[in-house]
Design a protein around this motif. Structure first.
Motif, PDB file in Angstrom:
ATOM      1  N   UNK A   1       0.825  -1.207  -0.076  1.00 31.43           N
ATOM      2  CA  UNK A   1       0.029  -0.085   0.050  1.00 31.43           C
ATOM      3  C   UNK A   1       0.823   1.133  -0.013  1.00 31.43           C
ATOM      4  N   UNK A   2       1.889   1.070   0.575  1.00 24.00           N
ATOM      5  CA  UNK A   2       2.857   2.344   0.733  1.00 24.00           C
ATOM      6  C   UNK A   2       3.735   2.620  -0.363  1.00 24.00           C
ATOM      7  N   UNK A   3       4.140   1.629  -0.953  1.00 20.84           N
ATOM      8  CA  UNK A   3       4.688   1.691  -2.358  1.00 20.84           C
ATOM      9  C   UNK A   3       6.327   2.584  -2.082  1.00 20.84           C
ATOM     10  N   UNK A   4       7.005   2.104  -1.007  1.00 16.89           N
ATOM     11  CA  UNK A   4       8.244   2.564  -0.653  1.00 16.89           C
ATOM     12  C   UNK A   4       9.272   2.626  -2.143  1.00 16.89           C
ATOM     13  N   UNK A   5      10.116   3.342  -1.804  1.00 18.57           N
ATOM     14  CA  UNK A   5      11.161   3.492  -3.178  1.00 18.57           C
ATOM     15  C   UNK A   5      12.193   2.456  -2.552  1.00 18.57           C
ATOM     16  N   UNK A   6      12.411   2.255  -1.157  1.00 16.70           N
ATOM     17  CA  UNK A   6      13.491   1.384  -0.854  1.00 16.70           C
ATOM     18  C   UNK A   6      12.814   0.367   0.472  1.00 16.70           C
ATOM     19  N   UNK A   7      13.180  -0.448   0.550  1.00 17.71           N
ATOM     20  CA  UNK A   7      12.873  -1.527   1.903  1.00 17.71           C
ATOM     21  C   UNK A   7      13.743  -2.174   2.613  1.00 17.71           C
ATOM     22  N   UNK A   8      14.154  -2.011   3.856  1.00 15.25           N
ATOM     23  CA  UNK A   8      15.091  -2.661   4.570  1.00 15.25           C
ATOM     24  C   UNK A   8      14.646  -3.750   5.423  1.00 15.25           C
ATOM     25  N   UNK A   9      15.045  -5.164   5.033  1.00 11.36           N
ATOM     26  CA  UNK A   9      14.521  -5.936   6.000  1.00 11.36           C
ATOM     27  C   UNK A   9      15.715  -6.765   6.207  1.00 11.36           C
ATOM     28  N   UNK A  10      15.903  -7.354   7.648  1.00  8.93           N
ATOM     29  CA  UNK A  10      16.899  -8.251   8.007  1.00  8.93           C
ATOM     30  C   UNK A  10      16.556  -9.003   9.319  1.00  8.93           C
ATOM     31  N   UNK A  11      17.400 -10.136   9.555  1.00  4.53           N
ATOM     32  CA  UNK A  11      16.980 -10.884  10.574  1.00  4.53           C
ATOM     33  C   UNK A  11      17.286 -10.096  11.979  1.00  4.53           C
ATOM     34  N   UNK A  12      16.190 -10.092  12.764  1.00  2.55           N
ATOM     35  CA  UNK A  12      16.450  -9.683  14.358  1.00  2.55           C
ATOM     36  C   UNK A  12      17.603 -10.546  14.634  1.00  2.55           C
ATOM     37  N   UNK A  13      18.512  -9.950  15.410  1.00  3.15           N
ATOM     38  CA  UNK A  13      19.602 -10.449  16.196  1.00  3.15           C
ATOM     39  C   UNK A  13      19.575  -9.729  17.589  1.00  3.15           C
ATOM     40  N   UNK A  14      19.798 -10.790  18.630  1.00  2.00           N
ATOM     41  CA  UNK A  14      19.728 -10.331  19.845  1.00  2.00           C
ATOM     42  C   UNK A  14      20.847  -9.595  20.399  1.00  2.00           C
ATOM     43  N   UNK A  15      20.476  -8.884  21.300  1.00  2.00           N
ATOM     44  CA  UNK A  15      21.897  -8.059  21.771  1.00  2.00           C
ATOM     45  C   UNK A  15      21.743  -8.429  23.433  1.00  2.00           C
ATOM     46  N   UNK A  16      22.966  -8.756  24.016  1.00  2.00           N
ATOM     47  CA  UNK A  16      22.936  -9.170  25.244  1.00  2.00           C
ATOM     48  C   UNK A  16      22.467  -8.257  26.285  1.00  2.00           C
ATOM     49  N   UNK A  17      22.406  -6.940  26.106  1.00  2.00           N
ATOM     50  CA  UNK A  17      22.205  -5.838  27.042  1.00  2.00           C
ATOM     51  C   UNK A  17      20.601  -5.618  26.934  1.00  2.00           C
ATOM     52  N   UNK A  18      19.852  -6.364  26.156  1.00  2.00           N
ATOM     53  CA  UNK A  18      18.440  -6.216  26.069  1.00  2.00           C
ATOM     54  C   UNK A  18      17.458  -7.033  26.804  1.00  2.00           C
ATOM     55  N   UNK A  19      16.445  -6.936  26.983  1.00  2.00           N
ATOM     56  CA  UNK A  19      15.323  -7.846  27.478  1.00  2.00           C
ATOM     57  C   UNK A  19      15.278  -9.125  26.553  1.00  2.00           C
ATOM     58  N   UNK A  20      15.511  -8.851  25.181  1.00  2.00           N
ATOM     59  CA  UNK A  20      15.484  -9.912  24.201  1.00  2.00           C
ATOM     60  C   UNK A  20      16.519 -10.635  24.164  1.00  2.00           C
ATOM     61  N   UNK A  21      17.476 -10.562  24.837  1.00  2.00           N
ATOM     62  CA  UNK A  21      19.059 -11.120  25.025  1.00  2.00           C
ATOM     63  C   UNK A  21      19.049 -12.743  24.837  1.00  2.00           C
TER      64      UNK A  21
ATOM     65  N   UNK B   1      15.927 -16.130  19.936  1.00  2.00           N
ATOM     66  CA  UNK B   1      16.767 -16.551  18.964  1.00  2.00           C
ATOM     67  C   UNK B   1      16.878 -15.564  17.748  1.00  2.00           C
ATOM     68  N   UNK B   2      17.672 -15.636  17.065  1.00  2.00           N
ATOM     69  CA  UNK B   2      17.884 -14.808  15.772  1.00  2.00           C
ATOM     70  C   UNK B   2      17.061 -15.015  14.853  1.00  2.00           C
ATOM     71  N   UNK B   3      16.564 -14.220  13.890  1.00  2.00           N
ATOM     72  CA  UNK B   3      15.665 -14.565  12.712  1.00  2.00           C
ATOM     73  C   UNK B   3      16.058 -15.294  11.941  1.00  2.00           C
ATOM     74  N   UNK B   4      15.411 -15.980  11.062  1.00  2.00           N
ATOM     75  CA  UNK B   4      15.861 -17.074  10.108  1.00  2.00           C
ATOM     76  C   UNK B   4      16.173 -16.275   8.662  1.00  2.00           C
ATOM     77  N   UNK B   5      17.613 -16.655   8.386  1.00  2.00           N
ATOM     78  CA  UNK B   5      17.952 -15.906   6.996  1.00  2.00           C
ATOM     79  C   UNK B   5      17.347 -16.339   5.738  1.00  2.00           C
TER      80      UNK B   5
END
Ligand code: SAM
Length: 351
Positions: A224-244, A247-251
């Motif tokens: 619907x938005x029809x962006x010119x660019x789109x950035x998608x990448x797997x989530x990767x946990x960071x040790x100092x966050x509540x999501x440490x 698991x990382x997203x599936x490549x």
């Protein structure tokens, strides 16, 4: 014809599916579907970009941020984060080096750092444009007012990356504190578009609490938005966050989604992201082979690269770096692609 093939053909021919159909496609994907989608994605990309890969020099201008996104390593409440901010001169030096290496787009990305006022950024943009008038500048500095975006545009910013993160309000609230809203994120994206920027949205694949329905909604939003660019990448946990401990997203799912996004908007500028290259050694090549056409090597000064740690294990001194452009060129040649020296704007006409 089985239902998966039917849906993939429909997406190729009409560039649209219903939310339920996207969900079905993701849930029931198999090798045959992955390969067919990839084949169509490559065919579509070729119509607009042939075998060309655009590179952008990524300059991580500051890891100081007033926001507290739960997933992000540079969130304000991470007291273990070693903070830095590049000076105007340091940023200009990065551009100079990047220009010499062959970059014609610079991406200035950073946390929402109050020091990056309109006056400061406008002055910086004007200097970069004065030094390198043939270059495009992409900003990725988070949420600002429409007036601010307007001023930055008038000072020379060409593009703006602002991932929507998730198109589902409930999911958004699981990833962000209540002062950050999906409503404002989307407001920013529409403001940017109205002003005339080339705009990029996007999301993390496999972010905590993400469901397949959420991803289907993200795809519908992109449609619907029809962006010119789109950035998608797997989530990767960071040790100092509540999501440490998440698991990382599936490549592989990320690559599958790159193919889908290419078919939603065949001329979209689609990066194979650093996060994809972090979870898999050959992530960036796999991304290109799935329909991506942009790579963003790191141009930040070596001394700060490790400090811009959005997630654990970020690649930052190897082949992803701007200084290794020759290696990148070779690895792209090896899979049949060519890195070009160009601003790499969106192509609105078939080749
Ligand atoms: N502050 C700007 C903004 O909010 O758009 C730009 C910087 S922000 C750190 C850039 C992107 O990094 C975010 O849009 C988010 O999707 C991604 N990111 C943050 N933490 C991540 C993580 N743990 N794994 C993967 N990507 C992450």
């Amino acid at each position: 014809m089985n239902k998966l093939t039917e849906l993939i053909n429909k997406l190729r021919d009409t560039h649209t599916l219903s939310i339920d159909e996207y969900e079905y496609l993701i849930k029931n994907r198999n090798d045959e579907a992955v390969n067919l989608l990839r084949e169509y994605a490559i065919e579509n990309r070729r119509k607009y970009y042939d075998n060309k890969v655009f590179v952008r020099g990524l300059i991580e201008v500051s890891n100081i941020c007033k926001n507290d996104c739960y997933y992000c390593g540079i969130r304000k409440s991470n007291l273990n984060c070693d903070r830095y901010r590049l000076t105007k001169n340091e940023i200009l030096e990065c551009c100079k080096e990047g220009y010499f290496l062959g970059f014609r787009t610079f991406v200035l990305q950073g946390g929402e750092d109050g020091t990056f006022t309109d006056n400061f950024v406008c002055d910086l943009l004007e200097s970069i444009k004065k030094n390198h008038p043939d270059c495009a500048i992409t900003l990725s500095l988070g949420e600002r007012s429409k007036e601010s975006y307007q001023r930055l545009y008038e000072s020379g910013a060409d593009r703006y990356l602002l991932r929507h993160e998730t198109a589902d309000e409930f999911h958004y609230s699981k990833l962000h504190p209540s002062d950050l809203t999906l409503y404002n994120r989307i407001r920013c994206l529409y403001d940017l578009k109205e002003i005339g920027y080339q705009v990029g949205c996007g999301f993390m694949v496999g972010s905590p609490h993400q469901t397949t329905k959420n991803i289907a909604l993200d795809l519908k939003f992109i449609e619907e938005f029809q962006p010119d660019m789109c950035g998608i990448g797997p989530f990767i946990p960071h040790k100092d966050t509540i999501f440490s401990n998440e698991k990382a997203g599936d490549p592989d799912l990320c690559c599958f989604l790159l193919s889908i996004i290419r078919l939603i908007k065949p001329n979209i500028l689609l990066p194979a992201t650093t996060a994809l290259g972090t979870v898999r050694n050959d992530g960036r090549e796999k991304g290109i082979l799935s329909g991506a056409n942009v790579i963003m090597p790191n141009l930040s000064p070596l001394s700060v690269r490790k400090k811009y740690a959005l997630y654990d294990g970020k690649i930052s001194t190897g082949e992803e770096s701007a200084q290794s452009l020759n290696k990148l060129k070779k690895s792209m040649n090896a899979i049949g692609y060519e890195v070009v020296v160009s601003r790499g704007d969106i192509n609105k006409n078939n080749l």
